[in-house]
Every structure is written in C-alpha cells, then in structure tokens.
Design an enzyme around this catalytic site. Structure first.
Site, PDB file in Angstrom:
ATOM      1  N   GLY A  13      -7.702   5.592  -0.597  1.00  0.00           N
ATOM      2  CA  GLY A  13      -9.065   5.410  -0.082  1.00  0.00           C
ATOM      3  C   GLY A  13     -10.056   6.453  -0.577  1.00  0.00           C
ATOM      4  O   GLY A  13     -11.204   6.127  -0.885  1.00  0.00           O
ATOM      5  N   ASN A  14      -9.612   7.732  -0.678  1.00  0.00           N
ATOM      6  CA  ASN A  14     -10.573   8.780  -1.033  1.00  0.00           C
ATOM      7  C   ASN A  14     -10.997   8.712  -2.501  1.00  0.00           C
ATOM      8  O   ASN A  14     -11.960   9.349  -2.900  1.00  0.00           O
ATOM      9  CB  ASN A  14     -10.033  10.168  -0.690  1.00  0.00           C
ATOM     10  CG  ASN A  14      -8.841  10.538  -1.537  1.00  0.00           C
ATOM     11  OD1 ASN A  14      -8.058   9.671  -1.921  1.00  0.00           O
ATOM     12  ND2 ASN A  14      -8.701  11.810  -1.851  1.00  0.00           N
ATOM     13  N   LYS A 130      -1.607  -4.303  10.187  1.00  0.00           N
ATOM     14  CA  LYS A 130      -2.565  -3.549   9.388  1.00  0.00           C
ATOM     15  C   LYS A 130      -3.999  -3.814   9.871  1.00  0.00           C
ATOM     16  O   LYS A 130      -4.501  -4.937   9.745  1.00  0.00           O
ATOM     17  CB  LYS A 130      -2.423  -3.964   7.920  1.00  0.00           C
ATOM     18  CG  LYS A 130      -3.088  -3.015   6.944  1.00  0.00           C
ATOM     19  CD  LYS A 130      -2.808  -3.447   5.520  1.00  0.00           C
ATOM     20  CE  LYS A 130      -3.537  -2.593   4.517  1.00  0.00           C
ATOM     21  NZ  LYS A 130      -3.045  -1.236   4.433  1.00  0.00           N
ATOM     22  N   LYS A 214      -0.711  -1.164  -0.864  1.00  0.00           N
ATOM     23  CA  LYS A 214      -0.826  -0.843  -2.289  1.00  0.00           C
ATOM     24  C   LYS A 214       0.273   0.122  -2.756  1.00  0.00           C
ATOM     25  O   LYS A 214       0.614   0.140  -3.946  1.00  0.00           O
ATOM     26  CB  LYS A 214      -2.211  -0.291  -2.614  1.00  0.00           C
ATOM     27  CG  LYS A 214      -2.536   1.066  -2.021  1.00  0.00           C
ATOM     28  CD  LYS A 214      -2.398   2.190  -3.003  1.00  0.00           C
ATOM     29  CE  LYS A 214      -2.820   3.537  -2.475  1.00  0.00           C
ATOM     30  NZ  LYS A 214      -2.517   3.934  -1.115  1.00  0.00           N
ATOM     31  N   LYS A 276       3.996   5.661   1.492  1.00  0.00           N
ATOM     32  CA  LYS A 276       3.966   6.402   0.221  1.00  0.00           C
ATOM     33  C   LYS A 276       5.324   7.022  -0.072  1.00  0.00           C
ATOM     34  O   LYS A 276       5.833   6.933  -1.199  1.00  0.00           O
ATOM     35  CB  LYS A 276       2.903   7.505   0.259  1.00  0.00           C
ATOM     36  CG  LYS A 276       1.497   6.970   0.409  1.00  0.00           C
ATOM     37  CD  LYS A 276       0.488   8.105   0.419  1.00  0.00           C
ATOM     38  CE  LYS A 276      -0.770   7.716   1.167  1.00  0.00           C
ATOM     39  NZ  LYS A 276      -1.250   6.343   0.927  1.00  0.00           N
TER      40      LYS A 276
HETATM   41  P1  ADP Z   1      -4.609   6.476   1.325  1.00  0.00           P
HETATM   42  O1  ADP Z   1      -5.958   5.882   1.516  1.00  0.00           O
HETATM   43  O2  ADP Z   1      -4.525   7.357   0.120  1.00  0.00           O
HETATM   44  O3  ADP Z   1      -3.505   5.447   1.394  1.00  0.00           O
HETATM   45  P2  ADP Z   1      -3.885   7.418   4.008  1.00  0.00           P
HETATM   46  O4  ADP Z   1      -4.962   7.962   4.897  1.00  0.00           O
HETATM   47  O5  ADP Z   1      -3.345   6.071   4.304  1.00  0.00           O
HETATM   48  O6  ADP Z   1      -4.437   7.533   2.522  1.00  0.00           O
HETATM   49  O7  ADP Z   1      -2.654   8.445   3.981  1.00  0.00           O
HETATM   50  C1  ADP Z   1      -2.808   9.824   3.664  1.00  0.00           C
HETATM   51  C2  ADP Z   1      -2.868  10.661   4.947  1.00  0.00           C
HETATM   52  O8  ADP Z   1      -1.581  10.725   5.571  1.00  0.00           O
HETATM   53  C3  ADP Z   1      -3.175  12.120   4.723  1.00  0.00           C
HETATM   54  O9  ADP Z   1      -4.565  12.333   4.576  1.00  0.00           O
HETATM   55  C4  ADP Z   1      -2.633  12.770   6.006  1.00  0.00           C
HETATM   56  O10 ADP Z   1      -3.653  12.928   6.950  1.00  0.00           O
HETATM   57  C5  ADP Z   1      -1.649  11.756   6.548  1.00  0.00           C
HETATM   58  N1  ADP Z   1      -0.273  12.242   6.790  1.00  0.00           N
HETATM   59  C6  ADP Z   1       0.535  11.742   7.751  1.00  0.00           C
HETATM   60  N2  ADP Z   1       1.730  12.323   7.738  1.00  0.00           N
HETATM   61  C7  ADP Z   1       1.709  13.253   6.732  1.00  0.00           C
HETATM   62  C8  ADP Z   1       2.681  14.188   6.224  1.00  0.00           C
HETATM   63  N3  ADP Z   1       3.901  14.290   6.757  1.00  0.00           N
HETATM   64  N4  ADP Z   1       2.330  14.967   5.174  1.00  0.00           N
HETATM   65  C9  ADP Z   1       1.094  14.868   4.633  1.00  0.00           C
HETATM   66  N5  ADP Z   1       0.128  14.005   5.072  1.00  0.00           N
HETATM   67  C10 ADP Z   1       0.433  13.196   6.114  1.00  0.00           C
HETATM   68 MG    MG Z   2      -3.156   4.076   3.096  1.00  0.00          MG
END
Ligand code: ADP
Ligand code: MG
Length: 317
Positions: A13-14, A130, A214, A276
């Site tokens: 997303g970022n 979701k 994704k 992820k």
């Molecule tokens: P994207 O849009 O890249 O899919 P998400 O917001 O879905 O991003 O996922 C990334 C987020 O997951 C990070 O910004 C963090 O806040 C969160 N997060 C949850 N658990 C963890 C972890 N164990 N280590 C690092 N980040 C984590």
């Molecule tokens: Mg995500």
C-alpha cells in the site's frame, strides 16, 4: 553470458498511496527503487496490491447506480480489472520516465491485465475476511447489504465495511504471455491487486466476487517465472518477533523452519504481516537457491545486496 538475477517485486500500500494525487506522487519514488534494481543488473517483474484503490472504484461504481437506475452494480472482478489498469497506467508511465532519465532506452514497460484462477470450493468463499472500501454507519451498512447482498462487518470500532472473500491463487491464466515478455527483456507489471479472480466453467472464465491477496499471487508469479528472489516491499524495514512489545526483535536472516515456528507462536498479524511471511516461506522452500526478502521500498537495493531486510532462506540438508 551469466543469466541475470530475476526478481519479482510485490508492492504494498505505501508504494501507491490512498488517493489519485497520492498515487501519482508515490509511483515516482517507487519507480526510482525499481530502476535502482535494474541498474544493479537485475531483471525485475512487478506485482502490486490494490486495497484502497479497489475500495475506491467499488464505491464510485455504487454511486453510479444511485445516479442512474439503468446501471446495474459492477462485479468486484471488474473493479479489480479497473484497478489493474489504473495502477498499471501510473506505474508504467513513471517507470518509463525514470528509465529514460537514467539513459536506459532498451527496456520497454508494459502492464499485463492478469486473470488468476481460484478454486470455487476454496473455504475462503464461506468466510469473507478482507475489508475493502469506506467505513459506514450501521444504517448505511444495512442498506447496502440488503440492496447488493454485501456482507458487512464491524472493523475494529471504526465503523462497518464490506468484507470479501480472499481465496488462494491457483493458476495465472496469462502466464505464457507474461513469460514471453519477461524473456524478451520487457519490464512487466502483472498480477495487480492479486489478479482478477476467476473460476473455470468449461472454456469460460467467470469473474469471482473476491480479492486475492497480492502476497500469495506474487509468490505464485515468482515460482512460475522461476525467479531467484521474491521481494515483498512494505511499510517496515524488517519483520519482528514480539512486534510492538518491549521484547521486540527485528529479524535479519531466518530459516523457513524457524519462520514456521514463529507463525505457530503467533508473532505475525493476520491480514498484514502473516500473508507476507507465509508467501516468503512458500517461495524460499519451493526450490533450492530461491530466497525471499521482506523490507522497505526505499531499502530494496541494499536488501538485494544482503545488507538489510529480513531474508528468508531454506535450510537444505
Ligand atoms: P502492505 O500494504 O504492504 O501489504 P500491511 O499494512 O498489510 O502492508 O502490512 C505491513 C504491516 O504489518 C506493517 O506496517 C506492520 O505495522 C504490521 N506488522 C504486523 N506484525 C508485524 C511483525 N511481526 N513485524 C513487522 N511488522 C508487522
Ligand atoms: Mg497488506
């Protein structure tokens, strides 16, 4: 000549922002990070998410039905297709410009509209999870759920949102064309928003009401293209255990067996970090020599050089 290192990048997303102007600005930074890797001598394939964009498109299409009774509601699969084209347009434009700015004139950029087959018996269809689109009041939620058969859920005290099924990707329909383009040296954007979800009905592919994660679609794409590396770019430089607690510990290198144990211990939030880590494990364990990295967009060059990010490696005996 030595084969170039092939990398599939999954943008989070970022890397794209939440609004049209945000996306226009974000893709410039994203393009720099991607072209950095091409300058490193890597062959890059780009995949990306679409959470905010598909929600925005979905809401715009609902507004259209309010304005014009002759317009039926737009299926979610069509909204995903629209998001692929909209994001692909901004990304390919920014990538082309960044390549030309650096004097790289022999890398054509193209977006592939990608359908991804899911299993109609995937249990995810029975439990939509979701959240997409904007937050609504209980009254608004009631109205759209009656009118469009949407499943609405309360989201962490912030209001109601539509929730949709997120089945696992099974097959990338356009993989042959994607492979041909990659082999001929094109910079390809594919599997946007996890791909347009479809189910097979004989020769017909029917759009499914779902949004594929994704992270899983990028993993399948990386395996199908026999990539060396899957790089998931997100909002954190590394993955942590005991995330957000005083015992927080950032991971540099982790074996797939260790990572599986961390999953079992509940270190990764479902819907954000968990998919992820699952995708990273899946890719790194799928064939010898394959690695997966989770890191920040701005750190992708250093991560490819092994200097940062969380690197997932298989421990082959
Ligand atoms: P994207 O849009 O890249 O899919 P998400 O917001 O879905 O991003 O996922 C990334 C987020 O997951 C990070 O910004 C963090 O806040 C969160 N997060 C949850 N658990 C963890 C972890 N164990 N280590 C690092 N980040 C984590
Ligand atoms: Mg995500």
């Amino acid at each position: 000549m030595e084969r170039k290192k092939r990398i599939v990048i999954a943008l989070g997303g970022n890397a794209l922002g939440n609004t049209l102007p945000e996306q226009m600005a974000a893709v410039k930074i994203t393009a720099r990070a991607i072209v950095d890797l091409i300058e490193e001598g890597c062959e890059v394939v780009v995949a990306h998410g679409n959470g905010p964009q598909v929600g925005m498109i979905n809401n715009a299409m609902i507004a259209l039905t309010h304005e014009d009774e002759a317009q039926p509601n737009t299926p979610l699969s069509v909204c995903v297709a629209m998001s692929q084209a909209y994001i692909g347009y901004d990304l390919q434009n920014a990538l082309r410009e960044e390549l030309l700015n650096r004097g790289i004139t022999d890398v054509p950029v193209a977006t592939m509209i990608t359908q991804v087959r899911v299993d109609e018996n995937d249990p995810a269809f029975q439990s939509p999870s979701k959240p997409i689109g904007k937050f609504m009041t209980p009254q608004q939620a009631q109205e759209v759920s009656e009118k469009y058969d949407y499943i609405m859920k309360e989201d962490a005290g912030r209001g109601y949102r539509r929730v949709v099924a997120s089945p696992k990707p099974v097959e990338i329909i356009e993989i042959g064309t994607i492979r041909t383009m990659v082999e001929s040296g094109d910079l390809v954007i594919a599997c946007g928003g996890g791909g347009i979800p479809v189910v097979r009905q004989g020769n017909h592919l029917k759009g499914a009401s779902a949004v594929i994660d994704k992270d899983f679609a990028s993993c399948l794409l990386a395996k199908e293209l026999d990539a060396d590396s899957l790089i998931i770019l997100t909002a954190v430089e590394k993955v942590a255990i005991n995330y957000g607690t005083p015992e927080e510990q950032w991971l540099d290198q982790v074996s797939v067996s260790q990572a599986r144990q961390y999953i079992a211990e509940g270190h990764f939030a479902p819907g954000s970090m968990l998919p992820k880590v699952e995708a990273a494990i899946d890719f790194a364990s799928s064939k010898e020599g394959r690695t997966a990295i989770i890191t920040l967009l701005e750190k992708s060059r250093e991560a490819v050089q092994g200097k940062t990010g969380t690197q997932f490696v298989a421990t082959h005996p």
